[in-house]
Scaffold this motif. Structure first.
Motif, PDB file in Angstrom:
ATOM      1  N   TYR A   1       9.026 142.453-117.289  1.00  0.00           N
ATOM      2  CA  TYR A   1      10.309 142.726-116.638  1.00  0.00           C
ATOM      3  C   TYR A   1      11.057 143.818-117.370  1.00  0.00           C
ATOM      4  O   TYR A   1      10.710 144.167-118.508  1.00  0.00           O
ATOM      5  CB  TYR A   1      11.176 141.447-116.609  1.00  0.00           C
ATOM      6  CG  TYR A   1      11.563 141.005-117.990  1.00  0.00           C
ATOM      7  CD1 TYR A   1      10.696 140.242-118.755  1.00  0.00           C
ATOM      8  CD2 TYR A   1      12.783 141.403-118.558  1.00  0.00           C
ATOM      9  CE1 TYR A   1      11.023 139.871-120.057  1.00  0.00           C
ATOM     10  CE2 TYR A   1      13.110 141.036-119.856  1.00  0.00           C
ATOM     11  CZ  TYR A   1      12.223 140.271-120.591  1.00  0.00           C
ATOM     12  OH  TYR A   1      12.539 139.925-121.876  1.00  0.00           O
ATOM     13  N   SER A   2      12.080 144.350-116.717  1.00  0.00           N
ATOM     14  CA  SER A   2      12.990 145.310-117.363  1.00  0.00           C
ATOM     15  C   SER A   2      14.362 145.197-116.713  1.00  0.00           C
ATOM     16  O   SER A   2      14.462 144.949-115.515  1.00  0.00           O
ATOM     17  CB  SER A   2      12.464 146.737-117.192  1.00  0.00           C
ATOM     18  OG  SER A   2      13.413 147.676-117.678  1.00  0.00           O
ATOM     19  N   MET A   3      15.391 145.363-117.528  1.00  0.00           N
ATOM     20  CA  MET A   3      16.749 145.444-116.984  1.00  0.00           C
ATOM     21  C   MET A   3      17.044 146.924-116.747  1.00  0.00           C
ATOM     22  O   MET A   3      17.027 147.714-117.693  1.00  0.00           O
ATOM     23  CB  MET A   3      17.738 144.823-117.971  1.00  0.00           C
ATOM     24  CG  MET A   3      19.113 144.577-117.392  1.00  0.00           C
ATOM     25  SD  MET A   3      19.124 143.340-116.059  1.00  0.00           S
ATOM     26  CE  MET A   3      19.093 141.833-117.000  1.00  0.00           C
ATOM     27  N   VAL A   4      17.272 147.288-115.475  1.00  0.00           N
ATOM     28  CA  VAL A   4      17.446 148.691-115.110  1.00  0.00           C
ATOM     29  C   VAL A   4      18.918 149.082-115.177  1.00  0.00           C
ATOM     30  O   VAL A   4      19.762 148.449-114.538  1.00  0.00           O
ATOM     31  CB  VAL A   4      16.896 148.947-113.681  1.00  0.00           C
ATOM     32  CG1 VAL A   4      17.115 150.397-113.272  1.00  0.00           C
ATOM     33  CG2 VAL A   4      15.415 148.589-113.607  1.00  0.00           C
ATOM     34  N   HIS A   5      19.239 150.101-115.971  1.00  0.00           N
ATOM     35  CA  HIS A   5      20.627 150.549-116.126  1.00  0.00           C
ATOM     36  C   HIS A   5      20.916 151.825-115.347  1.00  0.00           C
ATOM     37  O   HIS A   5      22.067 152.145-115.099  1.00  0.00           O
ATOM     38  CB  HIS A   5      20.951 150.756-117.613  1.00  0.00           C
ATOM     39  CG  HIS A   5      20.984 149.478-118.385  1.00  0.00           C
ATOM     40  ND1 HIS A   5      22.142 148.884-118.799  1.00  0.00           N
ATOM     41  CD2 HIS A   5      19.980 148.655-118.791  1.00  0.00           C
ATOM     42  CE1 HIS A   5      21.864 147.755-119.447  1.00  0.00           C
ATOM     43  NE2 HIS A   5      20.555 147.605-119.450  1.00  0.00           N
ATOM     44  N   VAL A   6      19.867 152.585-115.019  1.00  0.00           N
ATOM     45  CA  VAL A   6      20.039 153.792-114.203  1.00  0.00           C
ATOM     46  C   VAL A   6      19.135 153.639-112.988  1.00  0.00           C
ATOM     47  O   VAL A   6      17.907 153.640-113.132  1.00  0.00           O
ATOM     48  CB  VAL A   6      19.666 155.070-114.988  1.00  0.00           C
ATOM     49  CG1 VAL A   6      19.864 156.303-114.109  1.00  0.00           C
ATOM     50  CG2 VAL A   6      20.498 155.188-116.268  1.00  0.00           C
ATOM     51  N   GLY A   7      19.728 153.465-111.816  1.00  0.00           N
ATOM     52  CA  GLY A   7      18.937 153.242-110.609  1.00  0.00           C
ATOM     53  C   GLY A   7      18.961 154.460-109.719  1.00  0.00           C
ATOM     54  O   GLY A   7      19.688 155.420-109.981  1.00  0.00           O
TER      55      GLY A   7
ATOM     56  N   MET B   1      20.831 152.296-105.056  1.00  0.00           N
ATOM     57  CA  MET B   1      20.920 151.015-105.769  1.00  0.00           C
ATOM     58  C   MET B   1      21.836 151.082-106.981  1.00  0.00           C
ATOM     59  O   MET B   1      21.984 150.109-107.707  1.00  0.00           O
ATOM     60  CB  MET B   1      19.532 150.565-106.214  1.00  0.00           C
ATOM     61  CG  MET B   1      18.676 150.174-105.038  1.00  0.00           C
ATOM     62  SD  MET B   1      17.199 149.314-105.540  1.00  0.00           S
ATOM     63  CE  MET B   1      16.516 148.992-103.914  1.00  0.00           C
TER      64      MET B   1
ATOM     65  N   TYR C   1      20.370 145.816-113.006  1.00  0.00           N
ATOM     66  CA  TYR C   1      19.637 144.787-112.270  1.00  0.00           C
ATOM     67  C   TYR C   1      18.268 144.593-112.921  1.00  0.00           C
ATOM     68  O   TYR C   1      17.737 145.508-113.552  1.00  0.00           O
ATOM     69  CB  TYR C   1      19.509 145.131-110.786  1.00  0.00           C
ATOM     70  CG  TYR C   1      18.807 146.446-110.462  1.00  0.00           C
ATOM     71  CD1 TYR C   1      17.418 146.520-110.383  1.00  0.00           C
ATOM     72  CD2 TYR C   1      19.530 147.608-110.198  1.00  0.00           C
ATOM     73  CE1 TYR C   1      16.784 147.718-110.057  1.00  0.00           C
ATOM     74  CE2 TYR C   1      18.907 148.805-109.883  1.00  0.00           C
ATOM     75  CZ  TYR C   1      17.524 148.843-109.818  1.00  0.00           C
ATOM     76  OH  TYR C   1      16.910 150.022-109.504  1.00  0.00           O
TER      77      TYR C   1
ATOM     78  N   VAL D   1      14.296 144.078-112.824  1.00  0.00           N
ATOM     79  CA  VAL D   1      13.085 144.284-112.035  1.00  0.00           C
ATOM     80  C   VAL D   1      11.945 143.603-112.778  1.00  0.00           C
ATOM     81  O   VAL D   1      11.916 143.617-114.016  1.00  0.00           O
ATOM     82  CB  VAL D   1      12.799 145.796-111.868  1.00  0.00           C
ATOM     83  CG1 VAL D   1      11.344 146.065-111.505  1.00  0.00           C
ATOM     84  CG2 VAL D   1      13.700 146.390-110.800  1.00  0.00           C
ATOM     85  N   ALA D   2      11.048 142.981-112.022  1.00  0.00           N
ATOM     86  CA  ALA D   2       9.950 142.272-112.685  1.00  0.00           C
ATOM     87  C   ALA D   2       8.667 142.355-111.866  1.00  0.00           C
ATOM     88  O   ALA D   2       8.705 142.593-110.656  1.00  0.00           O
ATOM     89  CB  ALA D   2      10.322 140.804-112.887  1.00  0.00           C
TER      90      ALA D   2
ATOM     91  N   GLN E   1      13.080 142.395-107.632  1.00  0.00           N
ATOM     92  CA  GLN E   1      14.198 142.132-108.542  1.00  0.00           C
ATOM     93  C   GLN E   1      14.325 140.638-108.812  1.00  0.00           C
ATOM     94  O   GLN E   1      13.917 139.810-107.995  1.00  0.00           O
ATOM     95  CB  GLN E   1      15.509 142.625-107.919  1.00  0.00           C
ATOM     96  CG  GLN E   1      15.593 144.132-107.805  1.00  0.00           C
ATOM     97  CD  GLN E   1      16.903 144.589-107.192  1.00  0.00           C
ATOM     98  OE1 GLN E   1      17.935 143.939-107.323  1.00  0.00           O
ATOM     99  NE2 GLN E   1      16.857 145.720-106.519  1.00  0.00           N
TER     100      GLN E   1
END
Lengths: 382, 130
Positions: B57-63, B67, B73, B75-76, B89
């Motif tokens: 997984y990763s926590m996305v800071h720049v979409g 989005m 958010y 993503v996994a 997500q």
């Protein structure tokens, strides 16, 4: 099949080049490569570009560059394999010359990325649009998921990821054509803006304008030109599933391994025979996994390889002496050819301050998407 | 986002409908015409289980622009109980620590919208089960 040599290379500076259009970029790199070789006549052109349509609303790039390079009516074709478009264009030119269809071929790559507002969206079209991008998986997120899995399985550390960026910025500071010519620290990488955890902005290659070109011809003709010819001794390509999640092991890049195996086999070389390599470090984790797949480190030990300095300019196997995608910049379609230009300069002894000691054999590895395509070439001093 | 493109995805995005290769038993979503594992062209329709676990997984800071309103958010890559993997997500992750191997269940959610007047895209997301 004929032996083939690179007789000329050229590139633009890499960076945010507001005054350059796509065609300006390609023409500057092409003329530099033709002048480097001392060649005027060419039989055909291959040009790699990932997404000129999404970046600058222009397709039909083969005809456009032939026209503006001033080579009326020559055959010209655009080649696309996402971020590996340049490497694949090189291979198509190689096949054409090796097969005897053409003698002198201009192979190049170009990307004009700063004319669009949303480069992230255009780049995400190299992933599975319906099944990854749609759900919010950006490219940094895909590589971040590879990083997370690699850290979990092999104990790769945050500092090891950062060490790739520090090394490549060091090398890039010695390359006058690099986008970022400044040195950075491990702390700076870790404290920079978060993009997709655990990757920060300094783990990611930038958005870049740039072009690179090479001129190739049969080895038997290569002695007639200005510069010392560099022989192409191996080529290999492979594909993998378009979606990262379809792969059995998220921590491996099977297409990279297969493209390398095929190139090593053709060249009659093994990883230990390679003196230096330019590899696809679109993200820091990518360089770590790629060095494992190329056989420079055991599986899971790629982080240690960079941390121990073995891939530094003065290390056992210098990786990305140009600064790599991270520091030199990553104009996606141009990257594969820019890698060739760096290896050719190193093997000729023309790499200036970043020249390594008397290399004989060099390797380039360029990949598309999250590793769904990969192309490897091996070069040797004649 | 075109309307027909949205229709074509409804089967799997709305209802988790997939196919199982009758040759080797591997499952695919979306459906395929040829099994890349065994070469078979025969598939049966199946319904995917809603339970699974986090593979990575990763926590996305720049979409991407469409989005950016929901960053950060998660993503996994999720592996469902029958072995099928997908990317989506994870919802409602505020103040919760994500871990590889955590159990999730699939839920139906809005995914993205095409401006103020365009098609609204729906589909599956994952929610922590514990």
């Amino acid at each position: 099949m004929r032996d083939v040599a690179v007789i000329g290379v050229g590139n633009t500076k890499f960076g945010e080049l507001w005054e350059y259009s796509l065609r300006d970029l390609f023409v500057e790199a092409a003329l530099k490569a033709l002048d480097d070789a001392g060649v005027d006549m060419i039989d055909s052109i291959y040009v790699g570009t990932m997404s000129s349509g999404m970046f600058v609303d222009q397709e039909h790039i083969g005809a456009l560059v032939a026209d503006y390079v001033g080579k009326k009516h020559v055959p010209a074709l655009r080649v696309e394999s996402a971020c590996a478009s340049g490497g694949f264009a090189f291979r198509q030119g190689l096949i054409e010359v090796a097969g005897g269809f053409s003698d002198i071929v201009l192979v190049g790559g170009v990307e004009k990325m700063t004319d669009t507002e949303d480069a992230t969206f255009a780049l995400s079209s190299a992933a599975d649009q319906d099944n990854e991008s749609y759900f919010g998986a950006t490219f940094p997120a895909l590589y971040a998921m590879i990083a997370r899995a690699h850290m979990h399985k092999y104990g790769t550390t945050r500092d090891q990821l950062a060490a790739v960026s520090v090394k490549n910025h060091n090398n890039g500071s010695l390359n006058p054509d690099a986008q970022f010519g400044r040195k950075i620290t491990i702390e700076a990488v870790k404290k920079s803006v978060m993009v997709a955890e655990p990757l920060t902005i300094l783990d990611c290659s930038p958005v870049t304008d740039g072009a690179a070109c090479a001129v190739i011809c049969p080895l038997e003709m290569a002695g007639k030109f200005k510069k010392k010819p560099i022989k192409v001794i191996g080529t290999g390509v492979a594909t993998d599933t378009i979606a990262l999640h379809s792969r059995e092991d998220i921590t491996t890049l099977k297409a990279v391994q297969l493209s390398a195996d095929r190139a090593y086999q053709m060249a009659g070389k093994k990883p230990g025979d390679i003196d230096l390599a330019e590899v696809h470090d679109c993200f820091t984790i990518a360089e770590i996994v790629v060095t494992e797949e190329l056989g420079f480190a055991e599986k899971g030990k790629g982080g240690l390889l960079v941390e121990e300095g073995k891939t530094a300019l003065d290390g056992e196997i210098p990786i990305n002496t140009s600064g790599g995608l991270k520091s030199k910049g990553h104009p996606v379609g141009a990257t594969g050819i820019a890698q060739v230009a760096e290896i050719v300069r190193q093997l000729r002894g023309e790499a200036g301050e970043r020249q390594i000691d008397n290399p004989k054999v060099g390797l380039t590895q360029n990949m598309g998407g999250s590793g769904a395509s990969s192309v490897t070439h091996i070069f040797e001093v004649v | 986002m075109s309307v027909p493109k949205t229709w074509r995805g409804e089967k799997y995005r709305y209802r988790l409908e997939a196919v199982k290769c009758t040759g080797c038993g591997k499952t695919y979503m979306p459906a395929r015409a040829v099994c890349p594992e065994c070469g078979s062209r025969d598939f049966e329709d199946i319904k995917l289980p809603a339970e699974g676990k986090i593979v990575t997984y990763s926590m996305v800071h720049v979409g991407p622009a469409q989005m950016q309103f929901e960053v950060p958010y998660a993503v996994a890559i999720i592996e469902l109980e029958n072995g099928l993997r997908l990317t989506t997500q994870i919802v409602d992750t505020q103040n919760k620590e994500l871990k590889i191997g955590q159990k999730v269940r699939m839920v139906f959610r809005k995914i993205q919208e095409d401006g103020k007047t365009g098609v609204i895209g729906y589909g599956y997301k994952a929610m922590l089960a514990e």
